[in-house]
Design a protein around this motif. Structure first.
Motif, PDB file in Angstrom:
ATOM      1  N   SER A 158     -15.427  43.759   1.552  1.00 51.16           N
ATOM      2  CA  SER A 158     -16.848  44.012   1.259  1.00 51.16           C
ATOM      3  C   SER A 158     -17.080  44.098  -0.249  1.00 51.16           C
ATOM      4  O   SER A 158     -18.108  43.622  -0.742  1.00 51.16           O
ATOM      5  N   SER A 159     -16.125  44.634  -1.002  1.00 51.25           N
ATOM      6  CA  SER A 159     -16.236  44.642  -2.473  1.00 51.25           C
ATOM      7  C   SER A 159     -16.210  43.222  -3.023  1.00 51.25           C
ATOM      8  O   SER A 159     -16.977  42.882  -3.929  1.00 51.25           O
ATOM      9  N   LEU A 160     -15.319  42.398  -2.486  1.00 46.21           N
ATOM     10  CA  LEU A 160     -15.228  41.003  -2.951  1.00 46.21           C
ATOM     11  C   LEU A 160     -16.491  40.234  -2.579  1.00 46.21           C
ATOM     12  O   LEU A 160     -16.984  39.433  -3.377  1.00 46.21           O
ATOM     13  N   ASN A 161     -17.022  40.480  -1.386  1.00 46.72           N
ATOM     14  CA  ASN A 161     -18.267  39.818  -0.974  1.00 46.72           C
ATOM     15  C   ASN A 161     -19.418  40.200  -1.901  1.00 46.72           C
ATOM     16  O   ASN A 161     -20.234  39.358  -2.266  1.00 46.72           O
ATOM     17  N   ALA A 162     -19.451  41.456  -2.299  1.00 44.50           N
ATOM     18  CA  ALA A 162     -20.513  41.912  -3.207  1.00 44.50           C
ATOM     19  C   ALA A 162     -20.360  41.273  -4.591  1.00 44.50           C
ATOM     20  O   ALA A 162     -21.349  40.945  -5.241  1.00 44.50           O
ATOM     21  N   ALA A 163     -19.102  41.083  -5.028  1.00 42.52           N
ATOM     22  CA  ALA A 163     -18.843  40.535  -6.363  1.00 42.52           C
ATOM     23  C   ALA A 163     -19.024  39.017  -6.421  1.00 42.52           C
ATOM     24  O   ALA A 163     -19.294  38.468  -7.479  1.00 42.52           O
ATOM     25  N   SER A 164     -18.895  38.372  -5.291  1.00 42.46           N
ATOM     26  CA  SER A 164     -19.001  36.904  -5.271  1.00 42.46           C
ATOM     27  C   SER A 164     -20.277  36.514  -4.537  1.00 42.46           C
ATOM     28  O   SER A 164     -20.296  36.431  -3.334  1.00 42.46           O
ATOM     29  N   LYS A 165     -21.289  36.293  -5.293  1.00 40.37           N
ATOM     30  CA  LYS A 165     -22.610  36.118  -4.708  1.00 40.37           C
ATOM     31  C   LYS A 165     -22.692  34.992  -3.674  1.00 40.37           C
ATOM     32  O   LYS A 165     -23.290  35.145  -2.633  1.00 40.37           O
ATOM     33  N   ASN A 166     -22.088  33.846  -3.961  1.00 42.54           N
ATOM     34  CA  ASN A 166     -22.251  32.695  -3.073  1.00 42.54           C
ATOM     35  C   ASN A 166     -21.062  32.417  -2.169  1.00 42.54           C
ATOM     36  O   ASN A 166     -21.105  31.495  -1.374  1.00 42.54           O
ATOM     37  N   TRP A 167     -20.000  33.174  -2.327  1.00 44.90           N
ATOM     38  CA  TRP A 167     -18.793  32.910  -1.549  1.00 44.90           C
ATOM     39  C   TRP A 167     -18.400  34.136  -0.746  1.00 44.90           C
ATOM     40  O   TRP A 167     -17.978  35.129  -1.310  1.00 44.90           O
TER      41      TRP A 167
END
Length: 135
Positions: free
Chosen positions: A67-76
């Protein structure tokens, strides 16, 4: 018994195990790790413990890390990421969020190096961009 593994080598082993996790069910995790460690051969118990503890801790935190990575990577979203880059990102995100003794810049640099070795051509820039956003 071989010489001490560098932190970079340990990180590489952790990445390889995490990458393998992507292709097996959670129930198979311990068996897969045991097989991997067997293939690794003779390493110091301290290093084996470090690798195993870190892998288990990362796996326990996967939902939070993703979920942290999803938040940091807007389009991926993590579900669309290549498995190698995703495994590298999870390892680095874990270090950034949970291991205060490792400087963020070191986690990012090491992740970029792993991406150069194991990721796609765009992997290093992709990993760098997402981790910079996370940090």
């Amino acid at each position: 018994m071989e010489d001490n593994m560098s932190r970079r080598e340990q990180r590489e082993q952790i990445f390889k195990i995490l990458f393998g996790v992507e292709f097996h069910s959670a129930e198979e995790l311990d068996e897969q790790i045991a097989l991997y460690m067997e293939e690794l051969g003779e390493i110091r118990q301290k290093e084996a413990d470090y690798i195993l503890n870190k892998v288990h801790s990362i796996v326990e935190h996967l939902d939070d890390l993703d979920s942290s990575l999803n938040a940091a990577s807007k389009n991926w979203k993590t579900t669309r990421m290549a498995k190698a880059e995703l495994s590298i990102l999870r390892l680095a995100a874990y270090e950034i969020k949970y291991e205060e003794d490792i400087p963020v810049s070191v986690s990012i640099n090491e992740a970029v190096e792993l991406a150069k070795a194991y990721g796609s051509d765009q992997g290093p820039a992709f990993v760098n961009g997402i981790l910079s956003g996370l940090a």
